[in-house]
Design a protein around this motif. Structure first.
Motif, PDB file in Angstrom:
ATOM      1  N   THR A 117      -2.624  -9.935  -6.996  1.00 53.27           N
ATOM      2  CA  THR A 117      -2.775 -11.402  -7.066  1.00 53.27           C
ATOM      3  C   THR A 117      -2.357 -12.081  -5.763  1.00 53.27           C
ATOM      4  O   THR A 117      -2.603 -13.270  -5.586  1.00 53.27           O
ATOM      5  N   ASN A 118      -1.691 -11.340  -4.883  1.00 57.08           N
ATOM      6  CA  ASN A 118      -1.119 -11.975  -3.694  1.00 57.08           C
ATOM      7  C   ASN A 118      -2.036 -11.813  -2.468  1.00 57.08           C
ATOM      8  O   ASN A 118      -2.221 -10.692  -1.974  1.00 57.08           O
ATOM      9  N   PRO A 119      -2.615 -12.924  -1.953  1.00 58.47           N
ATOM     10  CA  PRO A 119      -3.536 -12.816  -0.815  1.00 58.47           C
ATOM     11  C   PRO A 119      -2.878 -12.243   0.441  1.00 58.47           C
ATOM     12  O   PRO A 119      -3.542 -11.597   1.250  1.00 58.47           O
ATOM     13  N   LEU A 120      -1.558 -12.441   0.575  1.00 54.51           N
ATOM     14  CA  LEU A 120      -0.845 -11.894   1.733  1.00 54.51           C
ATOM     15  C   LEU A 120      -0.980 -10.355   1.746  1.00 54.51           C
ATOM     16  O   LEU A 120      -1.266  -9.748   2.781  1.00 54.51           O
ATOM     17  N   PHE A 121      -0.815  -9.736   0.567  1.00 54.86           N
ATOM     18  CA  PHE A 121      -0.901  -8.274   0.470  1.00 54.86           C
ATOM     19  C   PHE A 121      -2.350  -7.793   0.630  1.00 54.86           C
ATOM     20  O   PHE A 121      -2.601  -6.813   1.326  1.00 54.86           O
ATOM     21  N   PRO A 140     -10.095  -3.132  -1.798  1.00 57.57           N
ATOM     22  CA  PRO A 140      -9.034  -4.080  -2.189  1.00 57.57           C
ATOM     23  C   PRO A 140      -9.627  -5.328  -2.843  1.00 57.57           C
ATOM     24  O   PRO A 140     -10.601  -5.878  -2.337  1.00 57.57           O
ATOM     25  N   VAL A 141      -9.074  -5.737  -3.970  1.00 62.72           N
ATOM     26  CA  VAL A 141      -9.596  -6.894  -4.702  1.00 62.72           C
ATOM     27  C   VAL A 141      -8.477  -7.899  -4.935  1.00 62.72           C
ATOM     28  O   VAL A 141      -7.412  -7.546  -5.460  1.00 62.72           O
ATOM     29  N   LEU A 142      -8.742  -9.156  -4.561  1.00 62.24           N
ATOM     30  CA  LEU A 142      -7.784 -10.224  -4.875  1.00 62.24           C
ATOM     31  C   LEU A 142      -8.078 -10.682  -6.295  1.00 62.24           C
ATOM     32  O   LEU A 142      -9.150 -11.230  -6.568  1.00 62.24           O
ATOM     33  N   GLY A 143      -7.170 -10.407  -7.207  1.00 58.70           N
ATOM     34  CA  GLY A 143      -7.410 -10.749  -8.613  1.00 58.70           C
ATOM     35  C   GLY A 143      -6.221 -10.314  -9.426  1.00 58.70           C
ATOM     36  O   GLY A 143      -5.205  -9.868  -8.877  1.00 58.70           O
ATOM     37  N   SER A 144      -6.371 -10.429 -10.760  1.00 61.61           N
ATOM     38  CA  SER A 144      -5.256 -10.061 -11.617  1.00 61.61           C
ATOM     39  C   SER A 144      -5.634  -8.849 -12.463  1.00 61.61           C
ATOM     40  O   SER A 144      -6.796  -8.674 -12.848  1.00 61.61           O
ATOM     41  N   GLY A 159       0.785  -1.248   0.000  1.00 63.61           N
ATOM     42  CA  GLY A 159       0.000   0.000   0.000  1.00 63.61           C
ATOM     43  C   GLY A 159       0.806   1.281   0.000  1.00 63.61           C
ATOM     44  O   GLY A 159       0.303   2.314   0.463  1.00 63.61           O
ATOM     45  N   THR A 160       2.003   1.254  -0.548  1.00 61.44           N
ATOM     46  CA  THR A 160       2.868   2.444  -0.572  1.00 61.44           C
ATOM     47  C   THR A 160       2.170   3.653  -1.205  1.00 61.44           C
ATOM     48  O   THR A 160       2.333   4.782  -0.743  1.00 61.44           O
ATOM     49  N   PHE A 161       1.382   3.410  -2.264  1.00 63.70           N
ATOM     50  CA  PHE A 161       0.695   4.519  -2.936  1.00 63.70           C
ATOM     51  C   PHE A 161      -0.700   4.779  -2.349  1.00 63.70           C
ATOM     52  O   PHE A 161      -1.303   5.804  -2.658  1.00 63.70           O
ATOM     53  N   CYS A 162      -1.226   3.824  -1.574  1.00 63.58           N
ATOM     54  CA  CYS A 162      -2.652   3.906  -1.215  1.00 63.58           C
ATOM     55  C   CYS A 162      -2.998   5.135  -0.390  1.00 63.58           C
ATOM     56  O   CYS A 162      -3.946   5.861  -0.719  1.00 63.58           O
ATOM     57  N   GLN A 163      -2.227   5.404   0.685  1.00 68.55           N
ATOM     58  CA  GLN A 163      -2.565   6.572   1.503  1.00 68.55           C
ATOM     59  C   GLN A 163      -2.367   7.878   0.732  1.00 68.55           C
ATOM     60  O   GLN A 163      -3.249   8.739   0.758  1.00 68.55           O
ATOM     61  N   PRO A 164      -1.246   8.039  -0.002  1.00 71.07           N
ATOM     62  CA  PRO A 164      -1.110   9.258  -0.808  1.00 71.07           C
ATOM     63  C   PRO A 164      -2.254   9.436  -1.814  1.00 71.07           C
ATOM     64  O   PRO A 164      -2.718  10.557  -2.020  1.00 71.07           O
ATOM     65  N   VAL A 165      -2.745   8.346  -2.409  1.00 72.46           N
ATOM     66  CA  VAL A 165      -3.880   8.474  -3.344  1.00 72.46           C
ATOM     67  C   VAL A 165      -5.133   8.867  -2.561  1.00 72.46           C
ATOM     68  O   VAL A 165      -5.851   9.797  -2.944  1.00 72.46           O
ATOM     69  N   LEU A 186      -3.711  -5.237   3.421  1.00 67.39           N
ATOM     70  CA  LEU A 186      -4.360  -3.960   3.084  1.00 67.39           C
ATOM     71  C   LEU A 186      -5.737  -3.860   3.742  1.00 67.39           C
ATOM     72  O   LEU A 186      -6.121  -2.800   4.234  1.00 67.39           O
ATOM     73  N   ARG A 187      -6.478  -4.966   3.737  1.00 72.95           N
ATOM     74  CA  ARG A 187      -7.816  -4.958   4.365  1.00 72.95           C
ATOM     75  C   ARG A 187      -7.712  -4.619   5.839  1.00 72.95           C
ATOM     76  O   ARG A 187      -8.538  -3.912   6.396  1.00 72.95           O
ATOM     77  N   ARG A 188      -6.648  -5.110   6.480  1.00 74.19           N
ATOM     78  CA  ARG A 188      -6.466  -4.852   7.927  1.00 74.19           C
ATOM     79  C   ARG A 188      -5.964  -3.441   8.189  1.00 74.19           C
ATOM     80  O   ARG A 188      -6.191  -2.879   9.239  1.00 74.19           O
ATOM     81  N   THR A 189      -5.262  -2.855   7.220  1.00 76.62           N
ATOM     82  CA  THR A 189      -4.551  -1.594   7.470  1.00 76.62           C
ATOM     83  C   THR A 189      -5.350  -0.337   7.104  1.00 76.62           C
ATOM     84  O   THR A 189      -5.237   0.674   7.775  1.00 76.62           O
ATOM     85  N   PHE A 190      -6.161  -0.400   6.024  1.00 77.43           N
ATOM     86  CA  PHE A 190      -6.858   0.814   5.565  1.00 77.43           C
ATOM     87  C   PHE A 190      -8.347   0.722   5.890  1.00 77.43           C
ATOM     88  O   PHE A 190      -9.025  -0.167   5.389  1.00 77.43           O
ATOM     89  N   ALA A 191      -8.816   1.679   6.719  1.00 71.03           N
ATOM     90  CA  ALA A 191     -10.214   1.630   7.159  1.00 71.03           C
ATOM     91  C   ALA A 191     -11.101   2.560   6.322  1.00 71.03           C
ATOM     92  O   ALA A 191     -12.292   2.644   6.551  1.00 71.03           O
ATOM     93  N   ASP A 192     -10.532   3.248   5.343  1.00 66.10           N
ATOM     94  CA  ASP A 192     -11.254   4.251   4.547  1.00 66.10           C
ATOM     95  C   ASP A 192     -12.379   3.603   3.714  1.00 66.10           C
ATOM     96  O   ASP A 192     -12.131   2.614   3.018  1.00 66.10           O
ATOM     97  N   SER A 193     -13.595   4.175   3.770  1.00 61.88           N
ATOM     98  CA  SER A 193     -14.729   3.569   3.046  1.00 61.88           C
ATOM     99  C   SER A 193     -14.575   3.711   1.524  1.00 61.88           C
ATOM    100  O   SER A 193     -15.286   3.064   0.762  1.00 61.88           O
TER     101      SER A 193
END
Ligand SMILES: C[S@@+](CC[C@H](N)C(=O)[O-])C[C@H]1O[C@@H](n2cnc3c(N)ncnc32)[C@H](O)[C@@H]1O
Length: 211
Positions: A95-99, A114-118, A74-80, A103-110
């Protein structure tokens, strides 16, 4: 206690908190790299200099939907999210469930989805979230090490999901991504960021009306 010693004592726990958050983030990223080196393509997240430079040309007032491929930790997520309008949406696809779990645990913004996919499934993902088009798509994908044929497919599907006037923002260690972009985007601006491990190339592909 003298005034400046007092301020230092107050700031120390905050610094410690920030440092341990950073270490936690880097730990998750490094684990992702060890498990899938070709998909992650880097051992350390992008620098704040890359983030700033990459996002600088975005017209945030005209941005309802921002999509990111390969957010990692999520390096870009908060700045975006900091720049996005209050009624905007940020869809991130990895594609990576670990990430995605991180992200689901870290960002509470409505506004954050986050989507697991390609990335090549971008059209279906955008439509499933109630949008016809994306305004901007950002990619941190390692185009040079993706499976054969995937890069061109992602570039084609990205061009098709962008609205006219929208942009495809890409950063990469090599210029490979530009070759795929150039098949669809007639207008591509280029840049470079030294202050990143490794220094990286930046590209902005613009979809113009009629393209
Ligand atoms: C170099 S990391 C970028 C991390 C982060 N954006 C940054 O700048 O620090 C590449 C990311 O792309 C993801 N990835 C690889 N192939 C993908 C694909 N086909 N679709 C979506 N994400 C993918 C990896 O799981 C990883 O999170």
């Amino acid at each position: 206690m003298p005034k400046n010693q007092n301020a230092a004592a107050i700031n120390r726990p905050r610094l410690k908190q920030k440092f341990s958050r950073l270490l936690g983030q880097w730990g998750v990223f490094f684990r992702g790299f060890l498990e899938h080196p070709r998909m992650v393509g880097s051992i350390i997240p992008s620098s704040r200099f890359t983030v700033e430079k990459m996002l600088a040309p975005v017209d945030w007032e005209q941005c309802q939907l921002f999509v990111e491929y390969g957010p990692g930790v999520g390096t870009f997520c908060q700045p975006v999210l900091d720049r996005l309008p209050r009624d905007g949406t940020l869809i991130v696809i990895d594609t990576n469930p670990l990430f995605i779990d991180y992200l689901r645990r870290t960002f509470a913004d409505s506004r954050f989805v986050p989507v697991l996919g390609s990335a090549e499934e971008v059209e279906a993902i955008v439509k499933a979230n109630g949008f016809e088009h994306a305004d901007y798509v950002l990619s941190g994908l390692p185009f040079s090490t993706l499976p054969d044929g995937l890069g061109p497919k992602i570039a084609a599907n990205t061009h098709s999901i962008l609205r006219p006037g929208g942009g495809f923002l890409v950063y990469q260690f090599s210029a490979r991504a530009r070759d795929f972009m150039a098949r669809h985007f007639r207008h591509i601006d280029s840049g470079f960021e030294w202050l990143n491990i490794l220094p990286c190339k930046l590209f902005w592909g613009w979809k113009r009306a009629g393209d």
